[in-house]
Design a protein around this motif. Structure first.
Motif: not given
Ligand SMILES: *[C@@H]1O[C@H](CO)[C@@H](O)[C@H](O)[C@H]1NC(C)=O
Ligand SMILES: *[C@@H]1O[C@H](CO)[C@@H](O)[C@H](O)[C@H]1NC(C)=O
Ligand SMILES: *[C@@H]1O[C@H](CO)[C@@H](O)[C@H](O)[C@H]1NC(C)=O
Length: 515
Positions: A318, A66, A350
């Motif tokens: 998220s 991420s 991510r």
């Protein structure tokens, strides 16, 4: 093998071309009261000399794929104001939500939320657990945001359980009576499985929001998570006192923690510079860490489902915690302050194909940035920056997309991140503590709130200077000394005072269009 399966699947569905342009799904994960005490944040982004090594393998693995926001700040460190701000992309002065009762559509404006925006662009939007603050504060989970009925886990057994501040539940007990967040995680897994075929065939992408209640009090978790935190390794904070020269208005009496039966009326009343006895502090710290590991395991379960369904490369993820938490540092507990510990919270995003190798940024970012970020990452029309008075503007944000940081995490970015917290004094006068984190300092002014026009930060207007706090993170990263009255800092205070009044617009990244 996998390629063959995919090819056969796409011929069968006659959607090879459609799938090339397929829109990405969103898995929107939320935890409550989780400060960035995760393996992925250890060291530079969440320095602590006294905390154990955290066991958070799932969030660490997600972080490694991420954009990890090393320094993301919430706009008001308590549940509904923070969530409302993030979900509408607007700050508390615009949502007018400062407590756990007001509903933004009534008191602020009929603002488009993140899930609502995805719904308007053809997504199935499905919410469960705690996303908005439940009840009145969200008109019961903001029905307009979702395409399906909202889901809440219930447990008769746990709702009747005594209100202890923490409890390590026996394995046999949780097998028989699953904890709420386990029920939510199961529901999330089932929901993803149900929505996967339509998402895979490009018929309808999904936006699935999963909100865990922990590590919010009471810290209830399966006992097996204690093994990661042996009692002997738990330490007291080394600053269990209020900062030197802290104005009393900045202090929170942690009445939330004091409402639990094992704390209530036992250890004083939360007066400034008092705290709990060491044995209780150690217990609570250990339980908090174990609860974080418990939530980590649930996140892992939900994220693994995407892999199993073959949707990992088609789904944006998220994760955020709604604000930080004080675990005895400063003698403080819970949130409800403007300190770094209350305003600094975990956030990671991510985006498959953008962040696969893991990107870490040290830049100052804010929770109002997530709305434009997710729209940008999903290829939806950009969410414009709000005009000064946006009360009648349905869709806009008072933050900016973080996608540029995925490509250049060290680029010039915001000059400051802004938070605020209201407080009433003994005479029932309301103050707003406006706080600003810059690269080096935290600067806070407590202003008489009723005197402030709306929107509050009009350029050129000078408000009466109230109580002021200044922490120099270069020499005082724990915020133990308020240096606002130190003459050595008078030029810094003057400069930060002006920057605080100029507000967030003046602190935007240099290449963002201002309105
Ligand atoms: C608020 O906006 C939604 C759509 O965004 C609309 O359906 C609804 O009628 C609006 N409510 C009011 C009170 O204007
Ligand atoms: C709190 O206590 C510490 C340690 O005794 C002291 O240094 C500090 O000045 C006190 N802070 C306030 C605001 O009273
Ligand atoms: C997902 O994307 C990554 C990076 O592009 C790639 O290495 C991986 O094989 C992909 N996984 C699948 C299941 O397609």
């Amino acid at each position: 093998m996998k390629g063959v399966t995919l090819l056969v699947g796409c011929i069968a569905a006659l959607s090879c071309f459609a799938s090339a342009a397929r829109r990405k799904n969103v898995l929107f994960l939320v935890s409550d009261d989780m400060r960035p005490q995760l393996g992925a944040y250890a060291g530079r982004h969440f320095p602590s000399r006294v905390s154990p090594k955290m066991h958070t393998p799932n969030l660490d693995a997600l972080a490694s794929r991420s954009l990890l926001l090393g320094r993301a700040y919430v706009q008001q460190a308590v549940c509904s104001p923070s969530r409302t701000s993030l979900l509408t992309g607007r700050r508390p002065d615009t949502t007018h939500v400062h407590d756990l009762i007001a509903y933004f559509r009534r008191v602020g404006g009929n603002f488009t939320t993140i899930p609502q925006y995805f719904k308007e662009h053809g997504y199935a939007t499905v919410g469960m657990g705690k996303i908005f603050h439940p009840g009145m504060a969200s008109g019961h989970d903001d029905p307009v945001s979702w395409t399906e009925k909202y889901f809440h886990a219930h447990s008769k057994y746990w709702s009747k359980y005594p209100r202890y501040s923490w409890y390590a539940a026996k394995e046999s007990e949780v097998e028989k009576h699953p904890l709420l967040d386990d029920i939510t995680a199961d529901h999330a897994v089932a929901t993803l499985k149900r929505l996967a075929p339509a998402a895979r065939s490009a018929e309808r992408p999904f936006f699935v929001a999963v909100g865990f209640h922990r590590p919010h009090l009471p810290f209830f978790f399966p006992a097996r998570f204690l093994k990661y935190y042996p009692e002997a390794e738990i330490r007291l904070p080394d600053n269990a006192y209020a900062p030197v020269d802290l104005p009393e208005i900045a202090w929170s009496n942690f009445d939330e923690l004091r409402s639990y039966v094992d704390v209530k009326n036992k250890y004083g009343y939360g007066a400034i510079n008092t705290t709990l006895p060491p044995s209780k502090v150690l217990q609570l710290r250990r339980a908090y860490y174990a609860t974080i590991s418990y939530v980590d395991s649930l996140v892992g379960r939900v994220v693994a489902t995407l892999d199993e369904l073959g949707l990992a490369n088609d789904t944006i993820i998220s994760f955020w915690g709604d604000h930080g938490w004080q675990l005895g540092e400063h003698g403080e507990w819970c949130k409800h302050t403007d300190f770094e510990l209350a305003t600094h919270a975990p956030m990671m995003v991510r985006v498959p194909g953008e962040t696969d190798g893991g990107v870490v940024t040290d830049r100052l970012t804010e929770f109002v940035d997530l709305f434009p970020t997710l729209a940008d990452a999903a290829g939806l029309p950009p969410v414009p920056l709000c005009p000064r008075d946006s009360s009648a503007v349905r869709t806009c944000a008072e933050g900016v997309s973080l996608v540029p940081l995925m490509r250049a995490p060290a680029r010039r970015w915001k000059a400051a991140a802004f938070s605020q917290f209201p407080r009433m004094d003994v005479g029932s006068n309301v103050y707003m503590g406006y706080s600003m984190r810059t690269e080096r300092y935290r600067y806070t002014e407590w202003m008489a709130y009723e005197d402030l026009p709306t929107p509050h930060r009009l350029p050129g207007k000078v408000y009466p200077r109230g109580h002021v706090e200044l922490y120099d993170h270069d020499v005082d990263p724990d915020e133990n000394v308020n240096s606002a009255a130190d003459r050595a800092y008078s030029a810094v205070v003057a400069r930060l005072h002006e920057a605080l009044l100029a507000g967030w617009r003046a602190a935007l990244p240099p290449d963002v269009t201002r309105t």
